[in-house]
Design a protein around this motif. Structure first.
Motif, short mmCIF file in Angstrom:
data_model
loop_
_atom_site.label_atom_id
_atom_site.label_comp_id
_atom_site.label_asym_id
_atom_site.label_seq_id
_atom_site.Cartn_x
_atom_site.Cartn_y
_atom_site.Cartn_z
N ASP A 56 0.81 -1.23 0.00
CA ASP A 56 0.00 0.00 0.00
C ASP A 56 0.84 1.28 0.00
O ASP A 56 0.40 2.31 0.49
N SER A 57 2.04 1.23 -0.55
CA SER A 57 2.89 2.41 -0.63
C SER A 57 2.74 3.10 -1.97
O SER A 57 2.25 2.52 -2.93
N ARG A 58 3.19 4.36 -2.04
CA ARG A 58 3.16 5.15 -3.27
C ARG A 58 4.55 5.74 -3.47
O ARG A 58 5.15 6.27 -2.54
N PRO A 68 14.89 0.56 1.75
CA PRO A 68 13.59 -0.09 1.94
C PRO A 68 12.51 0.92 2.33
O PRO A 68 12.77 1.93 2.99
N VAL A 69 11.28 0.64 1.91
CA VAL A 69 10.15 1.52 2.16
C VAL A 69 9.15 0.78 3.04
O VAL A 69 8.71 -0.32 2.68
N PRO A 70 8.76 1.33 4.19
CA PRO A 70 7.78 0.66 5.05
C PRO A 70 6.39 0.65 4.41
O PRO A 70 6.12 1.45 3.51
N PRO A 71 5.50 -0.22 4.87
CA PRO A 71 4.13 -0.25 4.34
C PRO A 71 3.41 1.08 4.57
O PRO A 71 3.74 1.83 5.49
N ASP A 72 2.43 1.37 3.71
CA ASP A 72 1.59 2.57 3.82
C ASP A 72 2.41 3.85 3.81
O ASP A 72 2.15 4.76 4.60
N SER A 73 3.39 3.95 2.93
CA SER A 73 4.25 5.12 2.88
C SER A 73 4.12 5.84 1.55
O SER A 73 3.65 5.29 0.57
N VAL A 74 4.56 7.09 1.54
CA VAL A 74 4.67 7.88 0.32
C VAL A 74 6.14 8.27 0.20
O VAL A 74 6.73 8.77 1.15
N VAL A 75 6.73 8.02 -0.99
CA VAL A 75 8.13 8.32 -1.21
C VAL A 75 8.25 9.29 -2.38
O VAL A 75 7.66 9.07 -3.43
N ILE A 76 9.01 10.38 -2.18
CA ILE A 76 9.27 11.32 -3.27
C ILE A 76 10.73 11.74 -3.22
O ILE A 76 11.40 11.59 -2.21
N GLY A 77 11.23 12.26 -4.34
CA GLY A 77 12.53 12.89 -4.37
C GLY A 77 13.68 12.04 -4.85
O GLY A 77 13.53 10.85 -5.14
N VAL A 78 14.83 12.70 -4.96
CA VAL A 78 16.07 12.06 -5.36
C VAL A 78 17.12 12.44 -4.32
O VAL A 78 17.48 13.61 -4.23
N PRO A 79 17.62 11.54 -3.51
CA PRO A 79 17.15 10.17 -3.36
C PRO A 79 15.79 10.13 -2.69
O PRO A 79 15.40 11.07 -2.00
N GLY A 80 15.06 9.06 -2.91
CA GLY A 80 13.70 8.93 -2.38
C GLY A 80 13.66 9.03 -0.87
O GLY A 80 14.47 8.42 -0.17
#
Length: 130
Positions: A56-58, A68-80
């Motif tokens: 459920d991440s975006r 790594p990206v945790p569940p229910d997260s939103v990631v943007i940018g460089v670096p994310g």
């Protein structure tokens, strides 16, 4: 779209054009990402290395994700970078909604509503002018 040979993609995942699920190592074994269920990855995003993207991440367009990206997260940018919904939408629209729907007869109506929504991340004294 580029999907590496050891990448794993969950169910109901949306990958927009130009997405790369790539590796950042040359040795054998797991070297590509694992994407959880119900994840959306924006156009041009790069997800690199043997990392896991939680359910459920975006991931925003053109983001470069190397951790790594945790569940229910939103990631943007460089670096994310993982951001919360509060940071994504800002306080402006929420403040307008709270002021419009709060009880004007209460002395600290909108401010107490803000504290309830944002918790301790706001300063102790909030001034709201209407």
């Amino acid at each position: 779209m580029v999907i590496g040979e050891t990448a794993e993609v969950g169910t109901d995942v949306t990958l927009y054009h130009g997405v790369t699920l790539g590796g950042n190592r040359l040795e054998r074994g797991k070297r590509h990402p694992t994407v959880g269920d119900r994840v959306a990855i924006g156009a041009g995003a790069k997800v690199l290395g043997p990392i896991t993207i939680g359910h459920d991440s975006r991931i925003g367009a053109n983001a470069v994700v190397i951790r790594p990206v945790p569940p229910d997260s939103v990631v943007i940018g460089v670096p994310g970078q993982v951001i919360s919904a509060k940071e994504l939408f800002g306080i402006g629209p929420l403040l307008r909604y709270i002021v419009a729907t709060s009880d004007a007869s209460r002395r600290d109506g909108p401010a107490s509503s803000l504290r309830r929504v944002f918790g301790s991340s706001l300063p102790g004294k909030i001034r709201v002018r209407m």
